[in-house]
Design a protein around this motif. Structure first.
Motif, PDB file in Angstrom:
ATOM      1  N   ASN A 194       0.841  -1.193   0.000  1.00  0.00           N
ATOM      2  CA  ASN A 194       0.000   0.000   0.000  1.00  0.00           C
ATOM      3  C   ASN A 194       0.876   1.242   0.000  1.00  0.00           C
ATOM      4  O   ASN A 194       1.714   1.416   0.892  1.00  0.00           O
ATOM      5  N   ASN A 219      -2.631   4.246   9.901  1.00  0.00           N
ATOM      6  CA  ASN A 219      -3.214   2.931   9.689  1.00  0.00           C
ATOM      7  C   ASN A 219      -3.875   2.445  10.974  1.00  0.00           C
ATOM      8  O   ASN A 219      -3.439   2.787  12.074  1.00  0.00           O
ATOM      9  N   THR A 241      -6.042   1.091   5.839  1.00  0.00           N
ATOM     10  CA  THR A 241      -5.057   2.082   5.425  1.00  0.00           C
ATOM     11  C   THR A 241      -5.787   3.239   4.755  1.00  0.00           C
ATOM     12  O   THR A 241      -7.017   3.240   4.630  1.00  0.00           O
ATOM     13  N   PHE A 243       3.175  -0.990   5.625  1.00  0.00           N
ATOM     14  CA  PHE A 243       2.519  -0.803   4.333  1.00  0.00           C
ATOM     15  C   PHE A 243       2.263  -2.132   3.630  1.00  0.00           C
ATOM     16  O   PHE A 243       1.885  -2.154   2.464  1.00  0.00           O
TER      17      PHE A 243
END
Length: 874
Positions: free
Chosen positions: A340, A733, A767, A852
């Motif tokens: 991400n 997040n 996210t 991520f």
């Protein structure tokens, strides 16, 4: 249950004062029936569940009071209050005809195991599972009174290292006479009540004929496709000498030493979690990465453990152990990695296969000298040696990339530690403890990646070649000195003052180097392009602490303030950086003890975290086939605030235990990864981050025993909010996860016993770009049945369902194992047919999150195994 009637009431003395923990025994006149027992609670109440229409002789006993005996025939539910009279001081002849099944004295609960076992039990774990208030999981971790057992003793002496797994899975059941649960355990008696101890110990008392006797058992088996197992357990006990040997050679996936065991051998999770830096250093070291492999498609394990304890005199004991483990392991994983970042989402399919050859040796020698009741000296010498090698392959497939790597790993490590502990009580008011240690560690992890394509373009200075072979060599060497001096000043029974002085010196040397081995035999050294680190690192923490502890009513409160002077500096080539900070770190602990089995505790503490060596490197360093890292020499420290609230209740009277807890962590300063992400390639730097990040963890555990049925509900939940720094964007997040397990287990003597349960674990990871939802659910059923007196059938089954809603993936599989054991009564020989993974499932699934990256992973497991085993009991 329908045939039971209840006799209940209150046991008190002649002044109507309730008697707590009085024992009530109901002896049936018909010897075919079993003896029933009860223990009074903090209000003196008791409940006896008796067989209907059975005549009993009921005895009530309490220390310092005359035994009360009366006859009772159970026809209907009835209330009967009982009064006991004080015992005269005259010494009468004492005849012991029956041992009380459960005896409660302050912090100690003693179980007479003969009152609970049926004779078919083979190992200590099967005995423990039948004791009220004690539970054992599949790995051998023990929970008593709702708390995890942290140490196991045999005849008041530590068994090997005190790890419960070695004890409960290996000590023969027929050697056990008593099991004692010791709460707030402290190996040094006069420090109990001064040092805060949340340790819970099990003390195993042996039968008289086993106290100077060699005993144990031997298992050997073979199966289809060349499967084999050899497992000897040999024990010798005498008042002065204890010798234990445990061996294991198998290729059926039994791993004798795991990461949790590794933590125990380094002080235990409870001790390490107080030193969060030490815990993470262990959990992330290269040796741990090998131990974390618990699923394999092939595995050969060779394990040996030897323990010798010798009482040199009544005042001196020597205890030593050596553990060695070698294993050859093949692993295979298929992983969907979801990256991400601000540019969107990228999926990578990665297949990894590895062959590992691992070896480690751990040894420890302890000399404990207690010249008198007020003095104790302990010397510890510790050594750890590891040598691990691996070769494997990685296939990574993503948009615009399809690359295959061959990999080589070689990790060697050595650790030497010398420790001395000295404690002395000068008077009732003054006690002193001193602990000093020196540690030397050397770690050499080397890695090689080989491929026929360029990789990490723009990050690695590769020269064009037919194939590309990159070698990374690292070496870390650490020497540390620690000293802690603590004074305990007891003003009176209600007020204590503790003063602590300590210092920690640490000296580190770290080097890293990356090179390209060219086909023509020449070497492309990346040091010409900013790679390669050589760091000389020094760290010192000098601290002074003052704590005040007081007792008022049901409350015990301890507040403290610790002054730390931290200095850390590093030299790298022509760069020298020095940092220092002086800080006051508060700590607070308050406990409300409503009674001996019901407590509420609140804790608060602050901790600082300091950068690792790799985070300080001023030059580039390879972090894998798709990552390059660059440290920052002047990184500062992080800071974490931790708040926890825990409630604990245990009742033998009601067969109930309840634990609930909340822990809140806030990181106000932290060292964060700042990542430049291009496809799957990562360039990672480090920065100080001052926005707060929060996490909340909750746990709940409830257990209730009703006659021969045990019910339990266990749940855990977590909520985390944290920031990711990717491609110069900062985004928050969120992750949420819950796990809940409900379970029912029967404990019949003459009927099949079953265990049924269901676990559901939903998790959500959010996210800035998307939301991912995973749900894992497991139904499990176990059967334990002794029939025709000599046959013992065990089966277990799990149906596991995995759902990844974001990727629309669903996977359902069942795993089952079974064994049939035959041993004729009074025969030392036993025979067993063992079947593992009956449905021949080849992969299991799991998921994980990081800054991520979301991972959805399938891991290969061993195929179906059918084996015949022979055992011999000494």
């Amino acid at each position: 249950m329908a045939q039971n009637v209840v006799l209940s009431g209150v046991v008190s003395d002649s002044t109507n004062t309730p008697l707590v923990n009085a024992n009530i025994l109901a002896f049936p006149k018909n010897t075919d029936e079993s003896t029933q027992f009860a223990i009074t609670n903090d209000k003196g109440e008791y409940v006896l569940r008796l067989e209907k229409e059975v005549a009993y002789s009921i005895e009530v006993s309490y220390l310092g009071y005359q035994k009360l005996v009366f006859e009772h025939t159970a026809t209907q539910d009835e209330t009967k209050n009982l009064m006991m009279l004080p015992r005269n001081n005259e010494l009468d002849e004492v005849v012991l005809e029956y041992k009380i099944p459960i005896e409660v004295k302050e912090d100690t609960i003693t179980y007479q195991t003969d009152a609970f076992v049926t004779g078919e039990e083979r190992k200590l774990r099967e005995v423990l599972k039948k004791l009220p208030g004690i539970e054992v999981d599949r790995e051998g971790n023990v929970t008593a009174q709702g708390k995890k057992v942290t140490k196991v003793l045999v005849e008041d002496k530590t068994f090997f290292t005190g790890n419960s797994k070695l004890a409960v899975n290996n000590i023969p059941a027929d050697a056990v006479d008593q099991v004692q649960v010791l709460d707030n355990y402290n190996k040094i008696g006069f420090l109990k009540g001064l040092q805060d101890s949340d340790e819970l110990a099990l003390n195993i008392k042996l039968k008289e004929d086993k106290k100077k006797f060699a005993f144990g058992d031997m298992e050997a088996g073979g199966g289809v496709k060349d499967r084999y197992l050899v497992h000897p357990n040999l024990f010798y006990y005498s008042p002065k000498t204890n010798i234990n040997f445990i061996g294991d050679l198998n290729n059926i996936g039994i791993k004798s030493f795991t990461f949790s065991d590794y933590l125990e051998f380094n002080g235990g999770f409870g001790k390490l979690i107080g030193d969060i830096g030490g815990y993470f250093a262990l959990s992330r070291d290269d040796f741990s990465q090998f131990l974390n492999n618990t699923d394999f498609r092939a595995n050969t394990n060779r394990f040996g453990a030897f323990n010798l304890r010798q009482s040199v005199s009544s005042k001196t004991d020597i205890n030593s152990y050596v553990l060695a483990n070698g294993s050859s392991t093949q692993t295979a994983t298929n992983t969907l990695n979801i990256y991400n970042n601000s540019d969107g989402i990228l999926n990578e399919n990665r297949t990894e296969e590895n062959d590992f050859d691992n070896f480690f040796l751990i040894g420890k020698a302890t000399v404990e000298h207690e010249p008198n009741r007020d003095e104790n000296v302990t010397l510890n010498s510790f050594v750890k040696l590891t040598e691990n090698t691996g070769q494997g392959s990685i296939l990574t497939q993503s948009e615009n990339q399809n690359t295959f790597f061959n990999t080589l790993q070689d990790v060697s490590a050595l650790e030497l530690k010398q420790n001395v502990e000295y404690s002395k009580r000068f008077s009732r008011a003054q006690t002193l403890s001193l602990e000093a240690s020196v540690v030397f560690q050397q770690n050499r992890p080397n890695s090689t990646w080989e491929t026929d394509q360029l990789f990490l373009p723009g990050l690695l200075p590769l020269e064009e070649d037919n194939s590309y072979q990159v070698v990374q060599q690292k070496e870390a060497q650490t020497t540390s000195f620690d000293l802690v001096l603590k004074d305990y000043w007891v003003l009176n029974n209600f007020n204590h003052i503790y003063t602590t002085f300590g210092t920690n010196f640490r000296f580190d040397d770290f080097t890293s180097a990356e090179t390209q081995q060219l086909s023509d035999g020449t070497v492309n050294n990346f040091s010409d392009n900013g790679f390669g680190n050589q760091i000389d690192y020094r760290f010192n923490d000098a601290f002074l602490g003052l704590e005040y502890k007081f007792l008022t009513g049901i409350f015990t409160v301890k507040s403290g303030l610790f002054y730390h002077n931290y200095i850390w500096d590093n030299d790298q080539e022509e760069l020298s950086t020095t940092n220092s900070t002086q800080v006051l770190l508060p700590a607070f602990n308050a406990e409300a003890e409503f009674n001996s089995s019901e407590k509420l505790r609140f804790q608060y503490k602050q901790q600082l975290q300091f950068p690792s060596m790799e985070q300080l490197g001023a030059n580039f360093m390879l972090g894998g086939f798709n990552a390059v890292r660059l440290g920052l020499p002047n990184l500062q420290n992080g800071r974490t605030h931790t708040y926890s609230l825990n409630y604990y209740k245990f009742s033998l009277f009601r067969g109930l235990n309840l634990n609930a807890g909340l822990t809140y962590n806030q990181r106000t300063q932290s060292i964060k990864n700042a990542t430049i992400l291009e496809g799957i390639n990562q360039f990672v730097t480090y920065t100080m981050f001052n926005q707060p990040e929060n996490s909340l963890n909750a746990n709940f555990r409830f257990g209730k025993r009703i006659n021969n049925v045990k019910l339990s509900l266990e749940s855990r939940g977590s909520y985390n909010e944290f920031f990711q720094l990717v491609n110069d964007n900062v985004s928050k997040n969120l992750s949420r996860s819950i796990s809940a397990t409900g379970k029912m287990e029967t404990l019949f003597e003459n009927w099949p016993n079953v265990e049924l349960g269901y676990t559901i674990s939903p998790s959500v990871y959010t996210t800035a770009l998307n939301k991912n939802t995973f749900t894992n659910s497991t139904f499990f059923a176990n059967l334990d049945y002794v029939f025709f007196n000599d046959f013992h059938l065990k089966t277990d089954f799990e149906r596991i369902e995995f759902v990844n809603q974001g990727q629309n993936l669903r996977n359902v599989f069942g795993v089952a194992n079974a064994s049939l054991f035959y041993q004729k009564e009074d025969s030392p020989w036993g025979f067993e047919i063992l079947m593992n993974n009956l449905f021949n499932v080849r992969f299991k699934r799991e998921n994980s999150f990081s800054d991520f990256l979301i991972r959805d992973q399938s891991t290969a497991i061993l195929p179906r195994i059918v084996m015949f085993k022979i055992s011999y009991k000494l």
